[in-house]
Design a protein around this motif. Structure first.
Motif, PDB file in Angstrom:
ATOM      1  N   GLY A  62       0.853  -1.186   0.000  1.00  0.00           N
ATOM      2  CA  GLY A  62       0.000   0.000   0.000  1.00  0.00           C
ATOM      3  C   GLY A  62       0.885   1.230   0.000  1.00  0.00           C
ATOM      4  N   TYR A  63       0.337   2.356  -0.378  1.00  0.00           N
ATOM      5  CA  TYR A  63       1.117   3.600  -0.372  1.00  0.00           C
ATOM      6  C   TYR A  63       1.151   4.193   1.036  1.00  0.00           C
ATOM      7  N   ASP A  64       0.037   4.051   1.734  1.00  0.00           N
ATOM      8  CA  ASP A  64      -0.064   4.554   3.095  1.00  0.00           C
ATOM      9  C   ASP A  64      -0.227   3.360   4.029  1.00  0.00           C
ATOM     10  N   PRO A  65       0.414   3.436   5.217  1.00  0.00           N
ATOM     11  CA  PRO A  65       0.423   2.283   6.124  1.00  0.00           C
ATOM     12  C   PRO A  65      -0.979   1.784   6.487  1.00  0.00           C
ATOM     13  N   ASP A  66      -1.953   2.681   6.485  1.00  0.00           N
ATOM     14  CA  ASP A  66      -3.286   2.244   6.927  1.00  0.00           C
ATOM     15  C   ASP A  66      -4.196   1.843   5.764  1.00  0.00           C
ATOM     16  N   ARG A  67      -3.624   1.739   4.554  1.00  0.00           N
ATOM     17  CA  ARG A  67      -4.477   1.350   3.433  1.00  0.00           C
ATOM     18  C   ARG A  67      -3.743   0.384   2.507  1.00  0.00           C
ATOM     19  N   THR A  68      -4.140  -0.882   2.582  1.00  0.00           N
ATOM     20  CA  THR A  68      -3.516  -1.904   1.746  1.00  0.00           C
ATOM     21  C   THR A  68      -4.128  -1.838   0.350  1.00  0.00           C
ATOM     22  N   ILE A  69      -3.275  -1.786  -0.677  1.00  0.00           N
ATOM     23  CA  ILE A  69      -3.784  -1.739  -2.050  1.00  0.00           C
ATOM     24  C   ILE A  69      -3.711  -3.127  -2.699  1.00  0.00           C
ATOM     25  N   LEU A  70      -2.540  -3.753  -2.694  1.00  0.00           N
ATOM     26  CA  LEU A  70      -2.433  -5.117  -3.237  1.00  0.00           C
ATOM     27  C   LEU A  70      -2.474  -6.104  -2.079  1.00  0.00           C
ATOM     28  N   PRO A  88     -11.427  -2.713 -12.752  1.00  0.00           N
ATOM     29  CA  PRO A  88     -12.025  -1.393 -12.559  1.00  0.00           C
ATOM     30  C   PRO A  88     -10.989  -0.349 -12.147  1.00  0.00           C
ATOM     31  N   SER A  89     -11.335   0.895 -12.318  1.00  0.00           N
ATOM     32  CA  SER A  89     -10.473   2.001 -11.919  1.00  0.00           C
ATOM     33  C   SER A  89     -10.115   1.873 -10.439  1.00  0.00           C
ATOM     34  N   GLY A  90      -8.838   2.042 -10.121  1.00  0.00           N
ATOM     35  CA  GLY A  90      -8.409   1.960  -8.731  1.00  0.00           C
ATOM     36  C   GLY A  90      -8.119   0.552  -8.248  1.00  0.00           C
ATOM     37  N   ALA A  91      -8.232  -0.440  -9.141  1.00  0.00           N
ATOM     38  CA  ALA A  91      -8.027  -1.836  -8.731  1.00  0.00           C
ATOM     39  C   ALA A  91      -6.578  -2.128  -8.361  1.00  0.00           C
ATOM     40  N   GLY A  92      -5.635  -1.320  -8.898  1.00  0.00           N
ATOM     41  CA  GLY A  92      -4.227  -1.536  -8.579  1.00  0.00           C
ATOM     42  C   GLY A  92      -3.361  -1.888  -9.782  1.00  0.00           C
ATOM     43  N   LYS A  93      -3.883  -1.660 -10.983  1.00  0.00           N
ATOM     44  CA  LYS A  93      -3.156  -2.052 -12.204  1.00  0.00           C
ATOM     45  C   LYS A  93      -1.826  -1.299 -12.333  1.00  0.00           C
ATOM     46  N   SER A  94      -1.886   0.031 -12.234  1.00  0.00           N
ATOM     47  CA  SER A  94      -0.651   0.808 -12.366  1.00  0.00           C
ATOM     48  C   SER A  94       0.291   0.537 -11.203  1.00  0.00           C
ATOM     49  N   THR A  95      -0.269   0.194 -10.058  1.00  0.00           N
ATOM     50  CA  THR A  95       0.558  -0.124  -8.892  1.00  0.00           C
ATOM     51  C   THR A  95       1.459  -1.320  -9.201  1.00  0.00           C
ATOM     52  N   ILE A  96       0.931  -2.303  -9.916  1.00  0.00           N
ATOM     53  CA  ILE A  96       1.732  -3.462 -10.312  1.00  0.00           C
ATOM     54  C   ILE A  96       2.921  -3.003 -11.156  1.00  0.00           C
ATOM     55  N   ALA A  97       2.658  -2.088 -12.103  1.00  0.00           N
ATOM     56  CA  ALA A  97       3.722  -1.581 -12.971  1.00  0.00           C
ATOM     57  C   ALA A  97       4.782  -0.842 -12.152  1.00  0.00           C
ATOM     58  N   ARG A  98       4.339  -0.022 -11.215  1.00  0.00           N
ATOM     59  CA  ARG A  98       5.292   0.742 -10.395  1.00  0.00           C
ATOM     60  C   ARG A  98       6.158  -0.173  -9.538  1.00  0.00           C
ATOM     61  N   LEU A  99       5.542  -1.257  -9.029  1.00  0.00           N
ATOM     62  CA  LEU A  99       6.312  -2.187  -8.199  1.00  0.00           C
ATOM     63  C   LEU A  99       7.318  -2.959  -9.041  1.00  0.00           C
ATOM     64  N   PHE A 103       9.728   1.207  -8.135  1.00  0.00           N
ATOM     65  CA  PHE A 103       9.578   2.515  -7.514  1.00  0.00           C
ATOM     66  C   PHE A 103       9.299   2.363  -6.022  1.00  0.00           C
ATOM     67  N   TYR A 104       8.747   1.200  -5.680  1.00  0.00           N
ATOM     68  CA  TYR A 104       8.471   0.878  -4.277  1.00  0.00           C
ATOM     69  C   TYR A 104       8.820  -0.575  -4.056  1.00  0.00           C
ATOM     70  N   ASP A 105       9.117  -0.933  -2.825  1.00  0.00           N
ATOM     71  CA  ASP A 105       9.263  -2.338  -2.462  1.00  0.00           C
ATOM     72  C   ASP A 105       7.974  -2.793  -1.776  1.00  0.00           C
ATOM     73  N   ALA A 246      -4.564  -2.508 -19.553  1.00  0.00           N
ATOM     74  CA  ALA A 246      -5.537  -2.158 -20.585  1.00  0.00           C
ATOM     75  C   ALA A 246      -6.823  -1.643 -19.979  1.00  0.00           C
ATOM     76  N   HIS A 247      -7.380  -0.666 -20.608  1.00  0.00           N
ATOM     77  CA  HIS A 247      -8.692  -0.174 -20.203  1.00  0.00           C
ATOM     78  C   HIS A 247      -9.751  -0.680 -21.161  1.00  0.00           C
ATOM     79  N   ARG A 248      -9.401  -0.661 -22.448  1.00  0.00           N
ATOM     80  CA  ARG A 248     -10.364  -1.172 -23.419  1.00  0.00           C
ATOM     81  C   ARG A 248     -10.055  -2.627 -23.721  1.00  0.00           C
TER      82      ARG A 248
HETATM   83  P1  ATP Z   1      -6.959   3.317 -13.156  1.00  0.00           P
HETATM   84  O1  ATP Z   1      -7.588   2.300 -14.034  1.00  0.00           O
HETATM   85  O2  ATP Z   1      -7.965   4.321 -12.700  1.00  0.00           O
HETATM   86  O3  ATP Z   1      -5.707   3.927 -13.688  1.00  0.00           O
HETATM   87  P2  ATP Z   1      -5.492   1.476 -11.426  1.00  0.00           P
HETATM   88  O4  ATP Z   1      -6.128   0.128 -11.360  1.00  0.00           O
HETATM   89  O5  ATP Z   1      -4.293   1.627 -12.265  1.00  0.00           O
HETATM   90  O6  ATP Z   1      -6.593   2.563 -11.776  1.00  0.00           O
HETATM   91  P3  ATP Z   1      -3.781   2.331  -9.259  1.00  0.00           P
HETATM   92  O7  ATP Z   1      -3.281   3.564  -9.910  1.00  0.00           O
HETATM   93  O8  ATP Z   1      -2.878   1.165  -9.166  1.00  0.00           O
HETATM   94  O9  ATP Z   1      -5.156   1.877  -9.920  1.00  0.00           O
HETATM   95  O10 ATP Z   1      -4.274   2.743  -7.813  1.00  0.00           O
HETATM   96  C1  ATP Z   1      -4.767   1.803  -6.856  1.00  0.00           C
HETATM   97  C2  ATP Z   1      -5.152   2.548  -5.601  1.00  0.00           C
HETATM   98  O11 ATP Z   1      -3.979   3.136  -5.037  1.00  0.00           O
HETATM   99  C3  ATP Z   1      -6.135   3.704  -5.841  1.00  0.00           C
HETATM  100  O12 ATP Z   1      -7.116   3.643  -4.853  1.00  0.00           O
HETATM  101  C4  ATP Z   1      -5.305   4.934  -5.689  1.00  0.00           C
HETATM  102  O13 ATP Z   1      -6.049   5.964  -5.091  1.00  0.00           O
HETATM  103  C5  ATP Z   1      -4.184   4.513  -4.767  1.00  0.00           C
HETATM  104  N1  ATP Z   1      -2.945   5.240  -5.086  1.00  0.00           N
HETATM  105  C6  ATP Z   1      -2.326   5.278  -6.268  1.00  0.00           C
HETATM  106  N2  ATP Z   1      -1.185   6.004  -6.206  1.00  0.00           N
HETATM  107  C7  ATP Z   1      -1.088   6.447  -4.934  1.00  0.00           C
HETATM  108  C8  ATP Z   1      -0.146   7.244  -4.214  1.00  0.00           C
HETATM  109  N3  ATP Z   1       0.947   7.721  -4.825  1.00  0.00           N
HETATM  110  N4  ATP Z   1      -0.383   7.502  -2.921  1.00  0.00           N
HETATM  111  C9  ATP Z   1      -1.465   7.006  -2.301  1.00  0.00           C
HETATM  112  N5  ATP Z   1      -2.399   6.241  -2.908  1.00  0.00           N
HETATM  113  C10 ATP Z   1      -2.223   5.956  -4.202  1.00  0.00           C
END
Ligand code: ATP
Length: 295
Positions: A62-70, A88-99, A103-105, A246-248
């Motif tokens: 997660g980006y913040d300690p109190d909110r787990t994303i993956l 869906p939007s916010g599911a964590g797709k880009s987070t996978i790419a960043r990890l 960019f983060y461990d 992918a979105h589409r």
């Molecule tokens: P989208 O399809 O809308 O691009 P996504 O599936 O790629 O969404 P992510 O960008 O991975 O989603 O974000 C997942 C969650 O992490 C979201 O709830 C987002 O608000 C949160 N998040 C993303 N980047 C940060 C950040 N730098 N700091 C805190 N929270 C973040």
């Protein structure tokens, strides 16, 4: 004499690695809001790739300690396969790419490239192995040739030409009076979205990475340009391990595997037809997009 040259070689290598890191940073800033640098453990070894497999092993982040994303994400991409990540939007797709780009461990779990835990490796070598084609590419106020060769100081003209050809932008460049020496960017020739994308693809080809990360690379283009670019991406990803965000869904129907992410967990996985038959989240997303396209 060799003794004298070696430190210079090393300096050149470090310089190129940093430059490459910077361009990738610039690209990735499109993907992310903030950047927190990870640190290499002392004496971290270089990534050595024989087979570019990518593995997420129970990754919690997660980006913040109190909110787990993956929430304990596991999947494996065999070397050379092409997988798509949807959800869906916010599911964590880009987070996978960043990890994956480190960019983060992760908080826990591991991300492996060819069996090596990337958190234990020199991050520059991890980034050197991954090419990113982002949604919206950065161009520098310099020549088109420089923009393609960027990040590889020792690139010769033939490599730049070959990359431009493979990215299907060579005919365009050859028609310009100054060819590869044409100034582009804010103070030069303005390129269209599709042309910029092709420059980004050519730049990635110069880097020649075994792993590709495509971030819905075609979102801002008209449909003819989109089809052309998709065909180019399809060609360049053939011999590389590729993760596409992918979105589409229409653009990824022939992926080797589709990962359907929902709230940081794998909701479904499989090939397009299997997922349609499942009649779950993917089928629902597919039907929604189909009806939007009709109406
Ligand atoms: P989208 O399809 O809308 O691009 P996504 O599936 O790629 O969404 P992510 O960008 O991975 O989603 O974000 C997942 C969650 O992490 C979201 O709830 C987002 O608000 C949160 N998040 C993303 N980047 C940060 C950040 N730098 N700091 C805190 N929270 C973040």
């Amino acid at each position: 004499l060799m003794q004298l040259f070696r430190p210079l070689d090393l300096l050149g290598f470090v310089y190129r690695t940093i430059r490459q890191g910077m361009i990738d940073m610039a690209e990735m800033f499109k993907l992310m809001d903030t950047s927190v640098e990870v640190e290499d453990v002392p004496g971290a070894p270089a990534l050595i790739i024989r087979k570019p497999t990518v593995t997420f092993d129970n990754v919690v982040f997660g980006y913040d300690p109190d909110r787990t994303i993956l929430q304990g994400l596991s999947f494996e991409v065999p070397a050379g396969d092409n997988i798509a990540i949807v959800g869906p939007s916010g599911a964590g797709k880009s987070t996978i790419a960043r990890l994956l780009f480190r960019f983060y461990d992760p908080w826990s779990g591991r991300i492996l490239i060819d069996g090596q835990d990337i958190a234990q490796l020199q991050q520059a070598t991890v980034r050197g192995a991954i090419g990113i084609v982002p949604q919206d590419s950065v161009l520098f106020n310099d020549t088109i040739g420089y923009n393609i060769a960027y990040g590889k100081a020792d690139t010769d003209d033939r490599t730049v030409q070959a990359a431009a050809r493979d990215a299907a932008i060579l005919p365009f460049i050859e028609k310009l009076p100054q060819g590869f020496d044409t100034q582009v960017g804010e103070r030069g020739l303005k390129l269209s979205g599709g042309e910029k994308q092709r420059v980004a693809i050519a730049r990635t080809l110069v880097k020649n990475p075994p792993i590709l990360m495509l971030d819905e690379a075609t979102s801002a283009l008209d449909s003819r340009t989109e089809q052309d670019i998709l065909a180019t991406l399809d060609r360049i990803s053939r011999d590389r391990t590729t993760l596409s965000i992918a979105h589409r869904l229409s653009t990824i129907a022939d992926a080797d595997e589709i990962l359907v992410l929902d709230q940081g967990k794998l909701a479904e996985r499989g090939k397009h037809n299997q997922l349609l038959r499942k009649d779950g989240l993917y089928a629902e997303m597919w039907q929604r997009q189909a009806s939007e396209a009709d109406g």
